[in-house]
Scaffold this active site. Structure first.
Site, PDB file in Angstrom:
ATOM      1  N   TYR A   1       9.658   9.317  13.235  1.00 10.54           N
ATOM      2  CA  TYR A   1      10.636  10.326  12.785  1.00 10.54           C
ATOM      3  C   TYR A   1      11.573  10.742  13.931  1.00 10.54           C
ATOM      4  O   TYR A   1      12.713  11.139  13.714  1.00 10.54           O
ATOM      5  CB  TYR A   1       9.900  11.528  12.199  1.00 10.54           C
ATOM      6  CG  TYR A   1      10.679  12.293  11.146  1.00 10.54           C
ATOM      7  CD1 TYR A   1      11.330  11.647  10.104  1.00 10.54           C
ATOM      8  CD2 TYR A   1      10.749  13.687  11.196  1.00 10.54           C
ATOM      9  CE1 TYR A   1      12.031  12.355   9.133  1.00 10.54           C
ATOM     10  CE2 TYR A   1      11.442  14.408  10.228  1.00 10.54           C
ATOM     11  CZ  TYR A   1      12.085  13.735   9.207  1.00 10.54           C
ATOM     12  OH  TYR A   1      12.771  14.438   8.256  1.00 10.54           O
TER      13      TYR A   1
ATOM     14  N   LYS B   1      14.906  18.578  12.500  1.00 10.37           N
ATOM     15  CA  LYS B   1      14.210  19.436  11.527  1.00 10.37           C
ATOM     16  C   LYS B   1      13.624  20.681  12.204  1.00 10.37           C
ATOM     17  O   LYS B   1      13.608  21.764  11.617  1.00 10.37           O
ATOM     18  CB  LYS B   1      13.108  18.654  10.801  1.00 10.37           C
ATOM     19  CG  LYS B   1      13.632  17.612   9.809  1.00 10.37           C
ATOM     20  CD  LYS B   1      14.496  18.233   8.719  1.00 10.37           C
ATOM     21  CE  LYS B   1      14.795  17.281   7.583  1.00 10.37           C
ATOM     22  NZ  LYS B   1      15.866  17.786   6.705  1.00 10.37           N
TER      23      LYS B   1
HETATM   24  N1  LIG Z   1      12.551  12.080   1.189  1.00 10.18           N
HETATM   25  C1  LIG Z   1      11.661  12.680   1.947  1.00 10.18           C
HETATM   26  O1  LIG Z   1      10.587  12.138   2.224  1.00 10.18           O
HETATM   27  C2  LIG Z   1      11.939  14.064   2.472  1.00 10.18           C
HETATM   28  C3  LIG Z   1      10.856  14.859   2.904  1.00 10.18           C
HETATM   29  C4  LIG Z   1      11.118  16.131   3.410  1.00 10.18           C
HETATM   30  C5  LIG Z   1      12.431  16.581   3.499  1.00 10.18           C
HETATM   31  N2  LIG Z   1      13.462  15.764   3.074  1.00 10.18           N
HETATM   32  C6  LIG Z   1      14.827  16.280   3.191  1.00 10.18           C
HETATM   33  O2  LIG Z   1      15.380  16.431   1.903  1.00 10.18           O
HETATM   34  C7  LIG Z   1      16.790  16.448   2.036  1.00 10.18           C
HETATM   35  C8  LIG Z   1      17.396  15.548   0.969  1.00 10.18           C
HETATM   36  O3  LIG Z   1      17.092  14.202   1.254  1.00 10.18           O
HETATM   37  P1  LIG Z   1      16.556  13.183   0.158  1.00 10.18           P
HETATM   38  O4  LIG Z   1      15.226  12.717   0.626  1.00 10.18           O
HETATM   39  O5  LIG Z   1      16.705  13.733  -1.211  1.00 10.18           O
HETATM   40  O6  LIG Z   1      17.519  11.912   0.379  1.00 10.18           O
HETATM   41  P2  LIG Z   1      18.960  11.534  -0.244  1.00 10.18           P
HETATM   42  O7  LIG Z   1      19.381  10.313   0.529  1.00 10.18           O
HETATM   43  O8  LIG Z   1      18.876  11.424  -1.708  1.00 10.18           O
HETATM   44  O9  LIG Z   1      19.856  12.794   0.156  1.00 10.18           O
HETATM   45  C9  LIG Z   1      20.439  12.959   1.439  1.00 10.18           C
HETATM   46  C10 LIG Z   1      21.840  13.491   1.181  1.00 10.18           C
HETATM   47  O10 LIG Z   1      22.509  13.844   2.398  1.00 10.18           O
HETATM   48  C11 LIG Z   1      23.875  13.634   2.144  1.00 10.18           C
HETATM   49  N3  LIG Z   1      24.670  13.619   3.372  1.00 10.18           N
HETATM   50  C12 LIG Z   1      24.521  12.815   4.459  1.00 10.18           C
HETATM   51  N4  LIG Z   1      25.486  13.076   5.354  1.00 10.18           N
HETATM   52  C13 LIG Z   1      26.249  14.081   4.831  1.00 10.18           C
HETATM   53  C14 LIG Z   1      27.409  14.785   5.275  1.00 10.18           C
HETATM   54  N5  LIG Z   1      27.999  14.523   6.449  1.00 10.18           N
HETATM   55  N6  LIG Z   1      27.936  15.763   4.477  1.00 10.18           N
HETATM   56  C15 LIG Z   1      27.369  16.061   3.286  1.00 10.18           C
HETATM   57  N7  LIG Z   1      26.279  15.414   2.807  1.00 10.18           N
HETATM   58  C16 LIG Z   1      25.735  14.438   3.588  1.00 10.18           C
HETATM   59  C17 LIG Z   1      23.897  12.284   1.421  1.00 10.18           C
HETATM   60  O11 LIG Z   1      25.139  12.071   0.757  1.00 10.18           O
HETATM   61  C18 LIG Z   1      22.736  12.464   0.469  1.00 10.18           C
HETATM   62  O12 LIG Z   1      23.179  12.985  -0.766  1.00 10.18           O
HETATM   63  C19 LIG Z   1      17.106  16.042   3.475  1.00 10.18           C
HETATM   64  O13 LIG Z   1      17.312  17.200   4.262  1.00 10.18           O
HETATM   65  C20 LIG Z   1      15.815  15.362   3.898  1.00 10.18           C
HETATM   66  O14 LIG Z   1      15.644  15.337   5.290  1.00 10.18           O
HETATM   67  C21 LIG Z   1      13.241  14.540   2.559  1.00 10.18           C
END
Ligand SMILES: NC(=O)c1ccc[n+]([C@@H]2O[C@H](COP(=O)([O-])OP(=O)(O)OC[C@H]3O[C@@H](n4cnc5c(N)ncnc54)[C@H](O)[C@@H]3O)[C@@H](O)[C@H]2O)c1
Length: 255
Positions: free
Chosen positions: A154, A161
């Site tokens: 990570y 984060k």
């Molecule tokens: N998937 C996992 O395992 C997980 C676990 C814990 C937390 N998260 C967090 O959840 C959140 C959503 O991620 P996800 O897993 O749904 O993936 P995802 O890829 O579906 O969503 C990530 C989003 O970030 C957007 N993004 C990236 N750069 C950007 C910018 N400059 N301006 C505006 N938007 C931007 C992308 O367009 C995308 O819609 C993130 O913060 C991620 O770190 C994910």
């Protein structure tokens, strides 16, 4: 309209596929009475196509959280669809490849800076851009991956984060006077586009499916989305600066 979020007006960022955590939040929010405005980044036609799978139509505003111009114009654009906001969902994360998959010692500052700007600083930027539309009782919710530990692969995203978790506490401090809350949901691993871009992500998948006390589904975004809805609702009126773990209980385990 009835439901947990009846009458609430929400701004939801981060929909890019129907696996996005933000998509589940938007869907569940509409199912529970909220009016949802989406923001999309980059491939807007894709976001439009995915948004058509929501129970109700949702307007989409273009937003790159690193663009001062787009942030400055956000409130006016949101006002074209709703007369205020009760909640804002930050579901955004990005780190260049050098920052992930074991590259911690070699990632250059320019790449780390990008990760921090998009994944950490943007939480404050988005909240401030939406603030003119918010009033007491408002709620800002973001998504983290438990940053109290160093995880394999990570790397700088973990540092981003950790910063996000701190930024949420500072936002709670600075917006508390205005009656606005800031809370995060710490989700376990979910197979989204962002997750697939992390080399070695399967290590998390294996650890969680084998060890989480409640078990863990890598493809069910709804538990994390439900927690977001709860934090957006009126049912956590005195909670701010908090992190709610939605990880099957993994965070509670020892090594
Ligand atoms: N998937 C996992 O395992 C997980 C676990 C814990 C937390 N998260 C967090 O959840 C959140 C959503 O991620 P996800 O897993 O749904 O993936 P995802 O890829 O579906 O969503 C990530 C989003 O970030 C957007 N993004 C990236 N750069 C950007 C910018 N400059 N301006 C505006 N938007 C931007 C992308 O367009 C995308 O819609 C993130 O913060 C991620 O770190 C994910």
């Amino acid at each position: 309209m009835s439901g947990l979020l009846a009458g609430k007006r929400l701004l939801v960022t981060g929909v890019i596929t129907d696996a996005s955590i933000a998509f589940s939040v938007a869907k569940l929010a509409q199912d529970n009475g909220a009016q949802v405005v989406l923001t999309g980044y980059g491939r807007l036609s894709l976001v439009e196509r995915i948004a058509r799978r929501l129970p109700q139509p949702a307007p989409i505003i273009e937003l790159d959280v690193t663009s001062p111009e787009q942030l400055a114009g956000l409130a006016d654009q949101v006002r074209e669809h709703v007369d205020g906001l009760d909640g804002v969902v930050h579901s955004i994360g990005f780190a260049p490849q050098s920052c992930l998959g074991g590259g911690f010692l070699d990632a250059p500052w320019e790449d780390v800076a990008t990760a921090l700007q998009v994944s950490t600083y943007s939480y404050k930027s988005l909240a401030m851009a939406a603030l003119p539309l918010m009033s007491p009782g408002g709620s800002v919710v973001g998504l983290t991956f438990d940053a109290t530990k160093a995880w394999p692969v990570y790397d700088w995203m973990g540092v981003a984060k950790a910063g996000l978790e701190s930024a949420s506490r500072y936002l709670a401090l600075h917006l508390g006077k205005q009656g606005i809350r800031s809370n995060l949901v710490a989700a376990g691993p979910l197979r989204t586009m962002a997750a697939k871009s992390i080399p070695g992500f399967e290590q998390f998948e294996q650890a969680w499916t084998e060890r989480a006390p409640l078990g863990w589904s890598l493809t069910d975004q709804e538990p994390a989305a439900r927690a977001c809805l709860a934090l957006l609702s009126d049912w956590f009126p005195a909670t701010t600066g908090e992190i709610v773990h939605v990880d099957g209980g993994y965070h509670a385990l020892g090594a």
